[in-house]
Design a protein around this motif. Structure first.
Motif, mmCIF file in Angstrom:
data_model
loop_
_atom_site.group_PDB
_atom_site.id
_atom_site.type_symbol
_atom_site.label_atom_id
_atom_site.label_comp_id
_atom_site.label_asym_id
_atom_site.label_seq_id
_atom_site.Cartn_x
_atom_site.Cartn_y
_atom_site.Cartn_z
ATOM 1 N N PRO A 164 0.680 -1.114 -0.009
ATOM 2 C CA PRO A 164 0.084 -0.114 0.157
ATOM 3 C C PRO A 164 0.820 1.332 -0.001
ATOM 4 O O PRO A 164 1.897 1.283 0.566
ATOM 5 N N CYS A 166 0.749 5.603 0.667
ATOM 6 C CA CYS A 166 0.068 6.586 1.110
ATOM 7 C C CYS A 166 0.101 7.779 0.360
ATOM 8 O O CYS A 166 1.282 8.405 0.116
ATOM 9 N N ARG A 283 -8.822 6.938 8.207
ATOM 10 C CA ARG A 283 -8.148 6.435 6.660
ATOM 11 C C ARG A 283 -8.937 6.018 5.761
ATOM 12 O O ARG A 283 -9.918 5.109 5.927
ATOM 13 N N LEU A 285 -9.053 3.811 2.505
ATOM 14 C CA LEU A 285 -8.241 2.781 1.500
ATOM 15 C C LEU A 285 -8.945 2.712 0.598
ATOM 16 O O LEU A 285 -10.089 2.175 0.195
ATOM 17 N N GLU A 331 -8.476 -4.365 8.718
ATOM 18 C CA GLU A 331 -7.400 -3.585 9.330
ATOM 19 C C GLU A 331 -7.294 -3.936 10.760
ATOM 20 O O GLU A 331 -8.315 -3.947 11.309
ATOM 21 N N PHE A 364 -4.743 5.967 1.702
ATOM 22 C CA PHE A 364 -3.650 4.812 1.088
ATOM 23 C C PHE A 364 -4.556 4.094 -0.166
ATOM 24 O O PHE A 364 -5.926 4.205 -0.266
ATOM 25 N N THR A 365 -3.506 3.722 -1.275
ATOM 26 C CA THR A 365 -4.159 3.151 -2.604
ATOM 27 C C THR A 365 -3.257 1.921 -2.014
ATOM 28 O O THR A 365 -2.215 1.863 -2.039
ATOM 29 N N ILE A 380 -2.845 -3.321 5.925
ATOM 30 C CA ILE A 380 -2.028 -2.247 6.005
ATOM 31 C C ILE A 380 -1.894 -2.013 7.465
ATOM 32 O O ILE A 380 -2.745 -1.868 8.312
#
Length: 385
Positions: A164, A166, A283, A285, A331, A364-365, A380
């Motif tokens: 991942p 950021c 977050r 994702l 997560e 995040f990707t 992650i």
């Protein structure tokens, strides 16, 4: 409550419901028109004028009366103390069978109508309509009850995430705003909204042009109705799309304010709220796979002990997600909101976090890595970059 899920749309089901909706709309329109324009035997001695048919025109198969063919006749109306004049009658009020007859007519608000008995509705018709409506209400209630009372479905992950990245680290500036922002997870972007509203308005414009060119008055009226429906698309789309979900009590809402963050979906009894001193990070994702995009929001409490103090967080704790045929891991130490977020909703969340707590927001990707049954899924970690 279900996990966030992204699958390919069932186009067959969409097409089926679209066809059924069109059939129901056209059928209802035609049935109401048939009942409105039908008439019984002529009333004798109650008219103040007579009409003699001069010409008739057959209209259809699409007209103001829905699907079917109707007669529209022009007749010479002779009233007491008035000179004869030509009058155009409504659908099937007069037919070629009335040629050569003196048909009794009455003046209703300046418009001549055939003086005829109104057909009586069969006694079983109201009972049938009420019964069908009651049956539909029962079926919809049972379906809604099953839908809203579903429990969390926890699947073991069968896919792992690639490294991942950021893409939006925690900011240091901003913040300090007051108030509250309400975010709908399925919020439409302006581009997506006009992608539907634009062609609908264009279809309305085409119907208006055709209505101006059509010589048949009944066909022109039907096309003008379709044109009005198309031109009003920007209005009714605001009601039937996620743009109006913020005011619905049955919709899912994410709340971000100067005091904390919370989630609410009352029909499924999903709700929680955390103060900012209990939140370490918020977050987003984003995971892409074969043209599908999954966007989920995870809220990390400052410590796992919050779970013991807040039992309402247990259904959301470390849940995974479904992307196409794959089940993704959750997560560790995170509360995941049980809904997929659109790109517009993420933009609204980003703006809200920038206004209130920018230092606790990150994005995040990731992509799906090679699926290995023997390898454990890779979520992650909080310190991933």
């Amino acid at each position: 409550m279900t996990v966030p899920t992204v699958r390919r749309p069932g186009w067959r089901r969409i097409a089926l419901f679209t066809v059924l909706g069109l059939m129901f709309t056209i059928g209802s329109w035609t049935a109401v028109a048939r009942m409105t324009f039908s008439h019984g035997p002529d009333r004798q001695g109650s008219s103040n004028a007579v009409a003699r048919v001069e010409s008739c025109e057959r209209v259809g198969p699409v007209s103001r009366g829905g699907i079917g063919f109707y007669w529209v006749c022009v007749a010479e109306v002779t009233a007491k103390d008035e000179s004869p004049r030509a009058v155009r009658f409504d659908l099937d009020e007069l037919t070629p069978d009335d040629a050569g007859k003196a048909v009794p007519v009455v003046d209703v608000d300046g418009r001549y109508r055939r003086s005829a008995e109104t057909p009586k509705m069969p006694s079983w018709m109201p009972i049938l309509v009420v019964g069908l409506l009651f049956l539909l209400c029962v079926i919809e209630r049972q379906r809604s009850k099953r839908r809203w009372q579903r429990r969390m479905v926890r699947h073991s992950a069968d896919a792992r995430l690639s490294s991942p990245v950021c893409v939006l680290p925690a900011a240091t500036g901003g913040g300090g705003a007051s108030g509250r922002r309400v975010i709908s997870p399925g919020e439409w972007s302006r581009r997506q909204y006009w992608r539907i509203a634009g062609p609908t308005v264009g279809a309305g414009a085409l119907a208006a042009v055709l209505a101006a060119l059509v010589g048949n008055p009944e066909g022109r009226r039907a096309l003008f109705v379709l044109a009005l429906f198309g031109f009003s698309a920007p209005l009714w789309l605001n009601v039937v799309t996620p743009r109006g979900y913020r005011t619905s009590r049955k919709a899912a809402h994410l709340f971000v304010s100067d005091t904390g963050i919370g989630w609410e979906r009352l029909p499924r009894d999903e709700h929680f709220g955390l103060n900012w001193d209990e939140v370490a990070e918020v977050r987003v994702l984003t995971v892409a796979y074969d043209g599908l995009v999954l966007r989920v929001v995870d809220v990390f409490p400052v410590a796992d002990s919050v779970l013991g103090q807040r039992p309402e967080l247990r259904p959301f704790w470390e849940v995974g997600a479904i992307l196409g045929p794959h089940r993704l891991p959750g997560e560790r130490g995170a509360v995941r909101l049980p809904h997929v977020f659109s790109e517009a909703a993420v933009r609204d969340l980003r703006a809200a976090m920038t206004a209130f707590r920018p230092e606790r927001y990150r994005e995040f990707t990731a992509e799906l890595g090679p699926v290995r049954r023997e390898a454990p899924p890779t979520p992650i970690t909080r310190g991933a970059t």
